[in-house]
Design a protein around this motif. Sequence first.
Motif, short mmCIF file in Angstrom:
data_model
loop_
_atom_site.label_atom_id
_atom_site.label_comp_id
_atom_site.label_asym_id
_atom_site.label_seq_id
_atom_site.Cartn_x
_atom_site.Cartn_y
_atom_site.Cartn_z
N ASP B 67 15.43 -43.88 -1.77
CA ASP B 67 16.46 -43.00 -1.22
C ASP B 67 16.24 -42.83 0.27
N ILE B 68 17.06 -43.45 1.04
CA ILE B 68 16.82 -43.43 2.49
C ILE B 68 17.13 -42.07 3.11
N THR B 69 17.79 -41.20 2.39
CA THR B 69 18.05 -39.90 3.00
C THR B 69 16.88 -38.93 2.86
N PRO B 74 12.69 -43.17 6.06
CA PRO B 74 12.98 -43.64 7.41
C PRO B 74 11.74 -43.66 8.30
N GLU B 97 18.44 -45.98 -5.14
CA GLU B 97 19.14 -44.77 -5.57
C GLU B 97 18.65 -44.30 -6.94
N ARG B 219 14.20 -33.64 -3.80
CA ARG B 219 15.20 -33.25 -2.82
C ARG B 219 15.20 -31.73 -2.71
N SER B 220 15.86 -31.23 -1.69
CA SER B 220 15.76 -29.79 -1.48
C SER B 220 16.43 -29.01 -2.61
N ARG B 253 13.88 -22.02 0.99
CA ARG B 253 15.25 -21.51 1.08
C ARG B 253 15.56 -20.59 -0.09
N LEU B 276 10.56 -32.95 10.06
CA LEU B 276 11.28 -31.73 9.79
C LEU B 276 10.38 -30.53 9.50
#
Lengths: 339, 339
Positions: B67-69, B74, B97, B219-220, B253, B276
């Motif tokens: 998953d490149i996101t 990256p 994916e 993922r978040s 969050r 991040l």
Amino acid sequence: MDMRGIAKLAGVSSATVSRVINGSSLVRPETVERVRKVIEEAKFFPNNSATTLKYGRSDTYGVVIPDITNPFFPEFIKNFEGILVGNDKDMLMATTEFDSSRMQQCIRRMLMRKVDGVALLASEIETQSFEDLIHNRVPLVTMDRGHIGRGLSDVSIDNRSGMDQALQHLKGLGHKKIGYIGGVEGLTISDHRIDAFMHALQRVGLETRPEFIKVGNYRSAGGMNAMTELLSLKDRPTAVLAANDLSAIGGMRAAMKLGVSIPTDLSIVGFDDIELSEIVHPPLTTLRLPRPELASVFFYALEQLKSTPHSRGKHYTVKTSLVVRESTGPAPKRRRGTS
Amino acid sequence: MDMRGIAKLAGVSSATVSRVINGSSLVRPETVERVRKVIEEAKFFPNNSATTLKYGRSDTYGVVIPDITNPFFPEFIKNFEGILVGNDKDMLMATTEFDSSRMQQCIRRMLMRKVDGVALLASEIETQSFEDLIHNRVPLVTMDRGHIGRGLSDVSIDNRSGMDQALQHLKGLGHKKIGYIGGVEGLTISDHRIDAFMHALQRVGLETRPEFIKVGNYRSAGGMNAMTELLSLKDRPTAVLAANDLSAIGGMRAAMKLGVSIPTDLSIVGFDDIELSEIVHPPLTTLRLPRPELASVFFYALEQLKSTPHSRGKHYTVKTSLVVRESTGPAPKRRRGTS
DNA sequence: TTGAAAGCGCTAACAC
DNA sequence: GTGTTAGCGCTTTCAA
């Protein structure tokens, strides 16, 4: 193992094997069956370089981006690769790191690999680089450069409509002094965006103040620096637009560090709408540049150029739209002493 | 334009052109000069597919990621591509994916393009997929799967040392009830990390509580859900480790939304140390998995396998280390009613 | 120091 | 329906 090997095992010729692999309808079903089985058992995969050599096309599109660690690009790549895979094509990705010799290398790699076209999302390119692509008849689609030509299309980002929306939004909240955190100086895409900002200010009827415009670098660190400068002004802006979300997020960080609270004391608007912008605190109001649409416009533009090789490219536009979240709010009451 | 064309223009044979391009020392300097000039003027680029066809190697390494996101990838890609370009090689990137048919396609693409090796960072692979690679003698380096074999190496992440550091850190701050937000269930890499967590708890002398272990999805959003579950427990953990930074950030969050403040009420530790994590508020304490080192170990492992094609691969290890920032703090005093 | 030529694997035109 | 074959562009061995 090659097709002749498969052919021998299946008791046919290599031409028949080729026909089976390419789904020709001219082969007797039982032959197809037999050949398929042999291919399966031998775990055979056709050698793509032979086809590339024969036809001078590789079923591969190149993508050139400046910096893959800026989340905007992975999100584009994800969509673009999805489209390519769905069309049985491959992607050759190259990053320039904002370096012009890297850029030259990228172009060279693309040419040597005989890519069928290049999506160029890195705007620091010098004209010289892509002359090689044009000269070798490689379709080229650029982002927001504005120039088109033979075999060259451009996808421009409609900054204007988005900027207008953003400024209307801010004006509606009572903001009058609006700052801007730019991208890398000298890149056409940055210049376009600054221009769009200035013009939008005029259209909306707000004054432009040179000291409110700072350069960044499309990364959060640049946003932090720029914001720190903006907040050190005696007469500060009450709202800030940034050239991308990363800069905006850096700007928010800097503001928080200086005890400026968002959106109470300062409103911030980003650009791109990367996934992160929703997660960050406070969630960022931003101009969305839709990646799925961008990716499909690039793909479409490339396919168009490929199918009409000698003709002139076209201008395409992708619109931006305002996504209001929590980083924007009413302008603070004027403090005494500041006008 | 091909080498024969250049040859004709320069008044030599294509063999000489080839020699010039490949820097052979057997060519008379003036001939070199002449040929170079013609190449320059004609903007000639050699066709890589011919070489690939002839030698069965493409000077390209494949990279398969899920998953490149997820910013971790990256950041890896950036380093890996840098190393490849520095060694005159290309990169063929493919994303799965988290889908096994996409994975099959990825492997197929790699085989057809005759990549010289594959770096496999997607652990949802079924053994079946990479048998094709092994069978076709394509060097393969996996991440944290633990298996090696002929032409197959593995880079394992030393979760253990890092987890120990993290738990010692938390224990030193007075935490006793420690929760965990996992990755995708069933992936070996997730399982390894959970195992490492459980064992580390034991080594450090803290109790393990099954209800404190939640699955996420790297993922978040998954982190948010898992954290919401953890915080809905009557007896809550006072600190939470996450399988990666994105989950940790999602967790933060969710905690903030529920009015739980970090690190006052709850400490959070991530895993990876993506860029991040430094920008987020509060900056995340995390276990750093160094991408530059990871990339160079992958490259080294691939080159090793390529130079000794028939031999067995090796185990490599990349260590993790704790980076203390502001998402961890002293354990809150016990509230009445909770043990 | 340079040239001639074979061959890598595939496909499409042509032959049967 | 299936087989034969030429040729894509490059490199390297052998010959000159």
